[in-house]
Design a protein around this motif. Structure first.
Motif, PDB file in Angstrom:
ATOM      1  N   GLU A 190     -33.331  -2.892  37.183  1.00  0.00           N
ATOM      2  CA  GLU A 190     -34.508  -3.531  36.593  1.00  0.00           C
ATOM      3  C   GLU A 190     -34.834  -2.897  35.235  1.00  0.00           C
ATOM      4  N   PRO A 191     -35.474  -3.661  34.370  1.00  0.00           N
ATOM      5  CA  PRO A 191     -35.901  -3.093  33.083  1.00  0.00           C
ATOM      6  C   PRO A 191     -36.892  -1.946  33.293  1.00  0.00           C
ATOM      7  N   ILE A 192     -36.828  -0.956  32.429  1.00  0.00           N
ATOM      8  CA  ILE A 192     -37.779   0.160  32.464  1.00  0.00           C
ATOM      9  C   ILE A 192     -38.671   0.047  31.239  1.00  0.00           C
ATOM     10  N   ARG A 193     -39.916  -0.271  31.487  1.00  0.00           N
ATOM     11  CA  ARG A 193     -40.907  -0.267  30.415  1.00  0.00           C
ATOM     12  C   ARG A 193     -41.520   1.133  30.345  1.00  0.00           C
ATOM     13  N   ARG A 194     -42.168   1.429  29.263  1.00  0.00           N
ATOM     14  CA  ARG A 194     -42.791   2.736  29.088  1.00  0.00           C
ATOM     15  C   ARG A 194     -43.691   3.084  30.267  1.00  0.00           C
TER      16      ARG A 194
END
Length: 170
Positions: free
Chosen positions: A140-144
């Protein structure tokens, strides 16, 4: 005085690496940014966490505010007006540099006492991952706001990254 002239020249140099080093290369600046990325905002907290002298910290914070890496936000402490130093988007954008320094330091230096390495934890799946835009474990994408730092020599609990203050007028 000579160092100030050199720094000003570097910050306006045509080379982007020279400009970045002119701004970020002063002693303590990256450590202040590390702590700001982990949520430190107050002068006293920076001083106690870093063991930095008041005059040097005051100077670095002022330069970082002038450069747009941090912004000063007023607050009251016992009736006395004071300022916190909040991360800006520019300060938050230093995160890949901090990731690279952590990886380099892990690979090429030794701690004074044995300790487990620093880890980036993806909050959504609670697994360690390499610093990147996508989690190694779940894909999955890792956002801040999804990134936690585990620094076992400081705490057994991972810390979330601070979110930058919103830009005024946007």
């Amino acid at each position: 005085m000579e160092a100030d002239v050199t720094t000003r020249e570097q910050v306006s140099a045509p080379c982007p690496i020279g400009r970045a080093v002119g701004l970020l290369g002063e002693r303590w600046t990256l450590l202040i940014l590390r702590n700001a990325n982990l949520g430190t905002t107050r002068f006293d907290a920076f001083r106690s966490e870093l063991g930095i002298a008041d005059n040097i910290l005051s100077n670095r914070l002022a330069r970082m505010v002038d450069a747009g890496l941090l912004t000063r936000v007023p607050y009251c402490d016992g009736g006395r007006p004071r300022h916190e130093y909040r991360l800006t988007a520019a300060g938050a954008d230093v995160l890949p540099v901090l990731h690279a320094l952590a990886a380099w330091g892990q690979a090429h230096t030794e701690p004074g006492e044995p300790s487990a390495p620093m880890q980036v934890i993806h909050r959504a799946c609670d697994h360690a991952t390499a610093p990147s835009d996508v989690c190694d474990h779940c894909g999955e994408p890792i956002r801040r706001e999804d990134e936690l730092w585990l620094r076992p020599w400081r705490s057994a609990e991972p810390f979330p990254l601070a979110l930058p203050v919103p830009r005024i007028g946007t």
